[in-house]
Design a protein around this motif. Sequence first.
Motif, PDB file in Angstrom:
ATOM      1  N   GLU A  93       0.816  -1.211   0.000  1.00  0.00           N
ATOM      2  CA  GLU A  93       0.000   0.000   0.000  1.00  0.00           C
ATOM      3  C   GLU A  93       0.851   1.263   0.000  1.00  0.00           C
ATOM      4  OE1 GLU A  93      -4.177  -1.141   2.202  1.00  0.00           O
ATOM      5  OE2 GLU A  93      -2.387  -1.013   3.468  1.00  0.00           O
ATOM      6  N   GLN A 102      -5.943  -0.207  -6.699  1.00  0.00           N
ATOM      7  CA  GLN A 102      -6.674   0.069  -5.456  1.00  0.00           C
ATOM      8  C   GLN A 102      -7.936  -0.790  -5.361  1.00  0.00           C
ATOM      9  OE1 GLN A 102      -7.311   4.297  -5.633  1.00  0.00           O
ATOM     10  NE2 GLN A 102      -5.269   4.790  -4.869  1.00  0.00           N
ATOM     11  N   GLU A 103      -8.641  -0.914  -6.478  1.00  0.00           N
ATOM     12  CA  GLU A 103      -9.876  -1.699  -6.495  1.00  0.00           C
ATOM     13  C   GLU A 103      -9.590  -3.189  -6.278  1.00  0.00           C
ATOM     14  OE1 GLU A 103     -11.687  -0.786 -10.201  1.00  0.00           O
ATOM     15  OE2 GLU A 103     -12.246   1.265  -9.615  1.00  0.00           O
ATOM     16  N   LYS A 106      -8.397  -3.797  -2.700  1.00  0.00           N
ATOM     17  CA  LYS A 106      -9.530  -3.740  -1.770  1.00  0.00           C
ATOM     18  C   LYS A 106     -10.280  -5.074  -1.756  1.00  0.00           C
ATOM     19  CE  LYS A 106     -13.805  -1.230  -0.796  1.00  0.00           C
ATOM     20  NZ  LYS A 106     -14.766  -0.193  -1.278  1.00  0.00           N
ATOM     21  N   LYS A 109      -8.105  -7.715   0.046  1.00  0.00           N
ATOM     22  CA  LYS A 109      -8.084  -7.545   1.503  1.00  0.00           C
ATOM     23  C   LYS A 109      -9.391  -8.061   2.135  1.00  0.00           C
ATOM     24  CE  LYS A 109      -6.510  -3.616   3.150  1.00  0.00           C
ATOM     25  NZ  LYS A 109      -6.311  -2.151   3.262  1.00  0.00           N
ATOM     26  N   GLU A 110     -10.480  -7.796   1.453  1.00  0.00           N
ATOM     27  CA  GLU A 110     -11.781  -8.305   1.941  1.00  0.00           C
ATOM     28  C   GLU A 110     -11.805  -9.825   1.904  1.00  0.00           C
ATOM     29  OE1 GLU A 110     -14.618  -6.399  -0.562  1.00  0.00           O
ATOM     30  OE2 GLU A 110     -14.493  -4.455   0.477  1.00  0.00           O
TER      31      GLU A 110
END
Length: 202
Positions: A93, A102-103, A106, A109-110
């Motif tokens: 990051e 970034q998408e 994300k 990470k979820e």
Amino acid sequence: MSIYSKIRWVASILLVFFIVLITNLVDKDNFNKLRYSVTTIYEDRVVASDLLFELQILIQEKEVALAISDSSFFEGSNKKVNDDIQALIESYEQTKLTREEQEILKEMKEEIDHLLVLEEKHINSNYSNRIALFKSIDEIAHNLYDLSKVQLKEGRRQMFISNKAMSTIDLFTQIEIIVMIVMAILIQIIIFYNPKQKKREE
């Protein structure tokens, strides 16, 4: 030396000065682009690719442990692996991320958070229901693959910028040489050409 001659001398010198100044400013701008591009390729692409590679190894370690039903891994090593994954993500990051990265990050990470929940359930259920874990790991692997493709695409884009800057520098260097030669010839003409002397000879 007459005032007119002095004016011609000053004008010639100023013209050469401004030409050199302009070409140097253009070269400086292109060198800055080149330096930025090379720095970006290393710091934000090569380093990022290495982090993704390390993440891939840790995710594969989980997958192997799950495939061979290694309960000792989930009771012992898994916590350190999870901490290492978190540290690598935090380092990733810190690199310059595109909107696409970034998408994807994300989503990954979820999915990793979801995987941690599934691992807890897996341990508490006496290591049953591995299908959901395999599916979650597969999703993370796909995210890592997509992120690695972004590195290639962005690295290629930065290389294009570098090559373009280099081509511009080469072009302006050649133009500068030609202009300096022409200016040297013009200065010689200005200095040695004397219309009054020519009229006297006639």
